[in-house]
Design a protein around this motif. Structure first.
Motif, PDB file in Angstrom:
ATOM      1  N   THR A   1       0.815  -1.226   0.000  1.00 51.13           N
ATOM      2  CA  THR A   1       0.000   0.000   0.000  1.00 51.13           C
ATOM      3  C   THR A   1       0.848   1.275   0.000  1.00 51.13           C
ATOM      4  OG1 THR A   1      -1.930  -1.071   0.998  1.00 51.13           O
ATOM      5  CG2 THR A   1      -1.756   1.314   1.263  1.00 51.13           C
ATOM      6  N   PRO A   2       1.781   1.454   0.938  1.00 46.82           N
ATOM      7  CA  PRO A   2       2.569   2.694   0.908  1.00 46.82           C
ATOM      8  C   PRO A   2       3.537   2.782  -0.267  1.00 46.82           C
ATOM      9  CG  PRO A   2       3.359   1.241   2.650  1.00 46.82           C
ATOM     10  CD  PRO A   2       2.105   0.634   2.126  1.00 46.82           C
ATOM     11  N   THR A   3       3.966   1.627  -0.788  1.00 39.34           N
ATOM     12  CA  THR A   3       4.846   1.652  -1.952  1.00 39.34           C
ATOM     13  C   THR A   3       4.088   2.074  -3.207  1.00 39.34           C
ATOM     14  OG1 THR A   3       6.313  -0.060  -1.057  1.00 39.34           O
ATOM     15  CG2 THR A   3       6.342   0.267  -3.447  1.00 39.34           C
ATOM     16  N   LEU A   4       2.950   1.445  -3.442  1.00 37.17           N
ATOM     17  CA  LEU A   4       2.207   1.699  -4.671  1.00 37.17           C
ATOM     18  C   LEU A   4       1.542   3.065  -4.691  1.00 37.17           C
ATOM     19  CD1 LEU A   4       0.615  -1.802  -5.382  1.00 37.17           C
ATOM     20  CD2 LEU A   4       2.370  -0.627  -6.709  1.00 37.17           C
ATOM     21  N   LYS A   5       1.226   3.623  -3.525  1.00 34.06           N
ATOM     22  CA  LYS A   5       0.614   4.960  -3.537  1.00 34.06           C
ATOM     23  C   LYS A   5       1.607   6.000  -4.050  1.00 34.06           C
ATOM     24  CE  LYS A   5       2.386   6.922   0.491  1.00 34.06           C
ATOM     25  NZ  LYS A   5       2.955   8.259   0.737  1.00 34.06           N
ATOM     26  N   ASN A   6       2.898   5.696  -3.947  1.00 36.14           N
ATOM     27  CA  ASN A   6       3.914   6.585  -4.503  1.00 36.14           C
ATOM     28  C   ASN A   6       4.208   6.277  -5.966  1.00 36.14           C
ATOM     29  OD1 ASN A   6       4.323   8.008  -2.100  1.00 36.14           O
ATOM     30  ND2 ASN A   6       5.820   6.527  -1.349  1.00 36.14           N
ATOM     31  N   GLU A   7       3.976   5.037  -6.371  1.00 35.83           N
ATOM     32  CA  GLU A   7       4.296   4.645  -7.747  1.00 35.83           C
ATOM     33  C   GLU A   7       3.160   4.907  -8.726  1.00 35.83           C
ATOM     34  OE1 GLU A   7       7.524   1.083  -6.758  1.00 35.83           O
ATOM     35  OE2 GLU A   7       5.615   0.574  -7.721  1.00 35.83           O
ATOM     36  N   ILE A   8       1.904   4.760  -8.284  1.00 34.74           N
ATOM     37  CA  ILE A   8       0.782   4.869  -9.212  1.00 34.74           C
ATOM     38  C   ILE A   8       0.688   6.259  -9.832  1.00 34.74           C
ATOM     39  CG2 ILE A   8      -0.930   5.516  -7.455  1.00 34.74           C
ATOM     40  CD1 ILE A   8      -2.965   3.772  -8.977  1.00 34.74           C
ATOM     41  N   VAL A   9       1.124   7.278  -9.099  1.00 37.02           N
ATOM     42  CA  VAL A   9       1.000   8.652  -9.606  1.00 37.02           C
ATOM     43  C   VAL A   9       1.930   8.931 -10.784  1.00 37.02           C
ATOM     44  CG1 VAL A   9       0.101   9.621  -7.465  1.00 37.02           C
ATOM     45  CG2 VAL A   9       2.576   9.476  -7.812  1.00 37.02           C
ATOM     46  N   ALA A  10       2.927   8.083 -10.982  1.00 34.82           N
ATOM     47  CA  ALA A  10       3.782   8.234 -12.163  1.00 34.82           C
ATOM     48  C   ALA A  10       3.032   7.833 -13.427  1.00 34.82           C
ATOM     49  CB  ALA A  10       5.035   7.373 -12.007  1.00 34.82           C
ATOM     50  N   ILE A  11       1.946   7.075 -13.248  1.00 31.85           N
ATOM     51  CA  ILE A  11       1.123   6.620 -14.372  1.00 31.85           C
ATOM     52  C   ILE A  11      -0.179   7.398 -14.439  1.00 31.85           C
ATOM     53  CG2 ILE A  11      -0.134   4.640 -15.323  1.00 31.85           C
ATOM     54  CD1 ILE A  11       2.022   2.853 -14.005  1.00 31.85           C
ATOM     55  N   ALA A  12      -0.815   7.546 -13.290  1.00 32.05           N
ATOM     56  CA  ALA A  12      -2.081   8.288 -13.185  1.00 32.05           C
ATOM     57  C   ALA A  12      -1.920   9.320 -12.075  1.00 32.05           C
ATOM     58  CB  ALA A  12      -3.237   7.336 -12.878  1.00 32.05           C
ATOM     59  N   PRO A  13      -1.767  10.601 -12.396  1.00 33.98           N
ATOM     60  CA  PRO A  13      -1.445  11.630 -11.396  1.00 33.98           C
ATOM     61  C   PRO A  13      -2.403  11.702 -10.216  1.00 33.98           C
ATOM     62  CG  PRO A  13      -1.131  12.488 -13.610  1.00 33.98           C
ATOM     63  CD  PRO A  13      -1.772  11.141 -13.771  1.00 33.98           C
ATOM     64  N   PHE A  14      -3.663  11.294 -10.420  1.00 33.50           N
ATOM     65  CA  PHE A  14      -4.632  11.325  -9.321  1.00 33.50           C
ATOM     66  C   PHE A  14      -4.946   9.914  -8.812  1.00 33.50           C
ATOM     67  CE2 PHE A  14      -5.674  15.112 -11.945  1.00 33.50           C
ATOM     68  CZ  PHE A  14      -5.243  16.070 -11.032  1.00 33.50           C
ATOM     69  N   GLY A  15      -4.145   8.947  -9.209  1.00 32.43           N
ATOM     70  CA  GLY A  15      -4.364   7.574  -8.773  1.00 32.43           C
ATOM     71  C   GLY A  15      -4.099   7.408  -7.281  1.00 32.43           C
ATOM     72  N   ARG A  16      -4.850   6.511  -6.647  1.00 33.07           N
ATOM     73  CA  ARG A  16      -4.743   6.312  -5.202  1.00 33.07           C
ATOM     74  C   ARG A  16      -4.654   4.823  -4.883  1.00 33.07           C
ATOM     75  NH1 ARG A  16      -9.231   7.268  -2.772  1.00 33.07           N
ATOM     76  NH2 ARG A  16     -10.521   7.208  -4.660  1.00 33.07           N
ATOM     77  N   VAL A  17      -4.001   4.510  -3.762  1.00 39.89           N
ATOM     78  CA  VAL A  17      -3.892   3.128  -3.289  1.00 39.89           C
ATOM     79  C   VAL A  17      -4.162   3.123  -1.790  1.00 39.89           C
ATOM     80  CG1 VAL A  17      -2.437   1.083  -3.082  1.00 39.89           C
ATOM     81  CG2 VAL A  17      -2.167   2.612  -5.060  1.00 39.89           C
ATOM     82  N   ASN A  18      -5.159   2.346  -1.381  1.00 38.94           N
ATOM     83  CA  ASN A  18      -5.536   2.257   0.026  1.00 38.94           C
ATOM     84  C   ASN A  18      -5.876   0.824   0.384  1.00 38.94           C
ATOM     85  OD1 ASN A  18      -5.742   5.226   0.999  1.00 38.94           O
ATOM     86  ND2 ASN A  18      -6.863   5.242  -0.937  1.00 38.94           N
ATOM     87  N   CYS A  19      -6.078   0.584   1.673  1.00 34.73           N
ATOM     88  CA  CYS A  19      -6.352  -0.761   2.154  1.00 34.73           C
ATOM     89  C   CYS A  19      -7.485  -0.713   3.179  1.00 34.73           C
ATOM     90  CB  CYS A  19      -5.090  -1.349   2.796  1.00 34.73           C
ATOM     91  SG  CYS A  19      -5.101  -3.142   2.988  1.00 34.73           S
ATOM     92  N   ILE A  20      -8.471  -1.570   3.008  1.00 29.23           N
ATOM     93  CA  ILE A  20      -9.565  -1.732   3.958  1.00 29.23           C
ATOM     94  C   ILE A  20      -9.279  -2.983   4.777  1.00 29.23           C
ATOM     95  CG2 ILE A  20     -12.046  -2.114   4.248  1.00 29.23           C
ATOM     96  CD1 ILE A  20     -11.388   0.640   3.139  1.00 29.23           C
ATOM     97  N   ASP A  21      -9.266  -2.842   6.104  1.00 23.55           N
ATOM     98  CA  ASP A  21      -8.808  -3.928   6.968  1.00 23.55           C
ATOM     99  C   ASP A  21      -9.910  -4.378   7.917  1.00 23.55           C
ATOM    100  OD1 ASP A  21      -6.341  -3.364   5.739  1.00 23.55           O
ATOM    101  OD2 ASP A  21      -5.805  -1.953   7.323  1.00 23.55           O
ATOM    102  N   PRO A  22     -10.638  -5.422   7.570  1.00 22.58           N
ATOM    103  CA  PRO A  22     -11.715  -5.900   8.437  1.00 22.58           C
ATOM    104  C   PRO A  22     -11.192  -6.721   9.616  1.00 22.58           C
ATOM    105  CG  PRO A  22     -12.024  -6.573   6.125  1.00 22.58           C
ATOM    106  CD  PRO A  22     -10.606  -6.132   6.280  1.00 22.58           C
ATOM    107  N   GLY A  23     -12.028  -6.783  10.650  1.00 22.18           N
ATOM    108  CA  GLY A  23     -11.866  -7.799  11.677  1.00 22.18           C
ATOM    109  C   GLY A  23     -12.643  -9.027  11.236  1.00 22.18           C
ATOM    110  N   TRP A  24     -13.240  -9.725  12.189  1.00 21.53           N
ATOM    111  CA  TRP A  24     -14.039 -10.891  11.813  1.00 21.53           C
ATOM    112  C   TRP A  24     -15.289 -10.457  11.070  1.00 21.53           C
ATOM    113  CZ3 TRP A  24     -12.620 -15.766  11.690  1.00 21.53           C
ATOM    114  CH2 TRP A  24     -11.508 -16.145  12.435  1.00 21.53           C
ATOM    115  N   VAL A  25     -15.584 -11.148   9.964  1.00 22.58           N
ATOM    116  CA  VAL A  25     -16.745 -10.857   9.126  1.00 22.58           C
ATOM    117  C   VAL A  25     -17.511 -12.160   8.926  1.00 22.58           C
ATOM    118  CG1 VAL A  25     -17.562  -9.914   6.935  1.00 22.58           C
ATOM    119  CG2 VAL A  25     -15.417  -9.073   7.934  1.00 22.58           C
ATOM    120  N   ALA A  26     -18.820 -12.080   8.994  1.00 21.24           N
ATOM    121  CA  ALA A  26     -19.660 -13.270   8.855  1.00 21.24           C
ATOM    122  C   ALA A  26     -19.760 -13.670   7.386  1.00 21.24           C
ATOM    123  CB  ALA A  26     -21.044 -13.003   9.433  1.00 21.24           C
ATOM    124  N   THR A  27     -18.729 -14.324   6.889  1.00 22.95           N
ATOM    125  CA  THR A  27     -18.668 -14.818   5.514  1.00 22.95           C
ATOM    126  C   THR A  27     -18.685 -16.336   5.521  1.00 22.95           C
ATOM    127  OG1 THR A  27     -16.260 -14.962   5.491  1.00 22.95           O
ATOM    128  CG2 THR A  27     -17.240 -12.829   4.898  1.00 22.95           C
TER     129      THR A  27
END
Length: 266
Positions: A171-197
């Protein structure tokens, strides 16, 4: 009042889309007017009944299969992928200390949970280089991490290691790299706990286990897939989260960790 997420006609690829969080995420983005491509591996499940959703099979451990997935998504769903939701993953249900874990289990978990995301991101970014400005302006990668990646998880070190790598390595690596391709590109991570799946169904039948898992969670409940899917949509939205980049968003009810042992009786 209706809220425009800015995702109408945006091409979203969701991996591991056949069940649990993935399937709910497909429904959520479809309701928001996105063009949804749903990836599955061995079981298409309910995806076969969804109108307006393109479903494509791929083995995320295989380089050629992943490259083909991105190509077919572009060909079958109106152009290159703009939003990549890396949702797939495995959680081996057997308990195994690192000292006792088979190398084959470790290698397969990392192949699916870490090498797969690498291959997907690489294929996505390569395609993004040749995409038009409309696609680049809404470019976003969203990983699905886990509280296991933050706190660790005894008996499931393979899973914890793979999720931590997504959360704190890619996540922190790609958020710096994606902007070289797409200037407004973003990279984030959603981190769940236990989910009823379905993947967690058997484990969550153990009431004593659930009590221990929620012992440090103020909300005292297990999340539903829609809780996670909605946060993914919010994070993908260039309207709601256009200035949010490189973040880990914990969707865990406020969990502060797990108790290693049940509390002693008073």
């Amino acid at each position: 009042m209706s809220l425009d997420f800015g995702l109408k006609a945006v091409h979203v690829l969701i991996t591991g889309a056949a069940g649990g969080i993935g399937l709910e995420t497909v429904h959520t983005f479809h309701q928001l007017g996105a063009r949804v491509t749903a990836h599955y591996n061995s079981n298409i499940g309910e995806l076969t009944h969804l109108e307006g959703v393109v479903s494509i099979q791929a083995d995320v451990r295989n380089e050629e299969s992943v490259d083909r997935l991105l190509q077919q998504a572009a060909e079958q769903n109106g152009g290159p992928v703009s939003v990549l939701v890396v949702n797939h993953g495995i959680w081996p249900s057997n308990d195994a200390h690192i000292a006792d874990m088979d190398l084959s289990q470790w290698q397969n978990t990392l192949a699916v949970n870490l090498t797969g995301p690498f291959l997907l991101c690489r294929a996505y970014l390569r395609a993004l280089r040749n995409a038009d400005h409309g696609v680049k302006d809404t470019a976003s990668i969203i990983f699905i991490g886990s509280t296991a990646g933050k706190f660790g998880e005894a008996n499931h070190g393979d899973y914890a290691a793979s999720k931590s790598a997504l959360m704190y390595g890619l996540t922190p690596t790609l958020k710096n790299e994606i902007v070289a391709i797409a200037p407004f590109g973003r990279v984030n991570c959603i981190d769940p706990g236990w989910v009823a799946t379905p993947m967690a169904e058997e484990t969550l039948k153990d009431k004593a286990f659930v009590e221990r898992a929620l012992a440090t969670t103020p909300l005292q409940k297990v999340a539903s897939p829609v809780d996670i899917a909605r946060q993914i949509a919010v994070m993908a939205s260039p309207v709601l989260s256009g200035h949010v980049n490189g973040m880990n968003i914990m969707v865990d009810g406020g969990m502060e960790g797990r108790l290693l042992f049940p509390p002693k009786a008073q």
